[in-house]
Enzyme design. Sequence first.
Site, PDB file in Angstrom:
ATOM      1  N   CYS A 124       0.391  -1.033   0.511  1.00  7.01           N
ATOM      2  CA  CYS A 124       0.111  -0.057  -0.398  1.00  7.01           C
ATOM      3  C   CYS A 124       0.800   1.292  -0.450  1.00  7.01           C
ATOM      4  O   CYS A 124       0.463   2.317  -1.145  1.00  7.01           O
ATOM      5  CB  CYS A 124      -1.479  -0.344   0.902  1.00  7.01           C
ATOM      6  SG  CYS A 124      -2.141  -1.328   1.064  1.00  7.01           S
ATOM      7  N   HIS A 125       1.860   1.374   0.920  1.00 10.70           N
ATOM      8  CA  HIS A 125       2.520   2.207   1.425  1.00 10.70           C
ATOM      9  C   HIS A 125       4.098   2.296   0.896  1.00 10.70           C
ATOM     10  O   HIS A 125       5.182   2.830   1.358  1.00 10.70           O
ATOM     11  CB  HIS A 125       2.269   3.728   1.991  1.00 10.70           C
ATOM     12  CG  HIS A 125       0.353   3.674   2.422  1.00 10.70           C
ATOM     13  ND1 HIS A 125      -0.907   2.867   3.018  1.00 10.70           N
ATOM     14  CD2 HIS A 125       0.016   4.820   1.431  1.00 10.70           C
ATOM     15  CE1 HIS A 125      -1.523   3.367   2.983  1.00 10.70           C
ATOM     16  NE2 HIS A 125      -0.907   4.469   1.728  1.00 10.70           N
ATOM     17  N   GLY A 126       4.776   1.025   0.569  1.00 12.78           N
ATOM     18  CA  GLY A 126       6.143   0.653   0.882  1.00 12.78           C
ATOM     19  C   GLY A 126       6.795   0.349   2.258  1.00 12.78           C
ATOM     20  O   GLY A 126       7.841   1.108   2.256  1.00 12.78           O
ATOM     21  N   SER A 127       6.182   0.137   2.965  1.00  9.38           N
ATOM     22  CA  SER A 127       6.850   0.155   4.065  1.00  9.38           C
ATOM     23  C   SER A 127       7.231  -1.440   3.875  1.00  9.38           C
ATOM     24  O   SER A 127       6.609  -2.843   4.096  1.00  9.38           O
ATOM     25  CB  SER A 127       5.824   0.308   5.677  1.00  9.38           C
ATOM     26  OG  SER A 127       5.003   1.384   5.837  1.00  9.38           O
TER      27      SER A 127
END
Length: 211
Positions: A170-173
Amino acid sequence: MSAQHTIPGNTPDQHESFTPHPEDPVRRRLLLATAVVGGGGLIATAVPFVDSLTPSARALAEGGPVEADISQIGPGELKVIEWRKQPIWLLRRTPEMLASLKTDEGLLSDPLSEKSIQPESCANIYRSQKPGLAVMIGICTHLGCSPVLKPAGEAAGLGADWPGGFLCPCHGSKFDLAGRVFRGVPAPTNLPVPVYEYLSDSVIRVGEKVA
């Protein structure tokens, strides 16, 4: 305070108490019906409130522990079970995977898991009771997406120096193979580790018993 109701033609004098005539059957039936309906309304209101404070059998079942057979998880394999409607990861870590946990500490935001959630029995570099098996809640601590296992090496699409771990789509964590979060990503903390115990060498139980 309930409003006082009067019946036309029987308005009480301001200086005298008002008492219905004891021989008025219509008035007696009216007062009796009002009392019964009012009492019934109170009971109907109270019962749902009491029920809401009593946990249902379904709620107890959903919150109770779950058992998992870990004997068939091969080296490097990830098995997913469900507990409290959350994905629980069971990762069988290889010696190479375990070695990476000692070399990537400089890349991590909380390498000692001091700001993260795990049982006391898992407060170690491996974040597990036994180094070979990782047990984690597979939900990103940023906005709740489920990360994906990415093996070490350039084949994972994260560069040749990628030590292996998990990537949130989703957001690259990014998280390592112990669920520890990398620096410079949106996720604020490491992946949580649930309470679990070994029932045998091949079976674990995730979650606490419900009283």
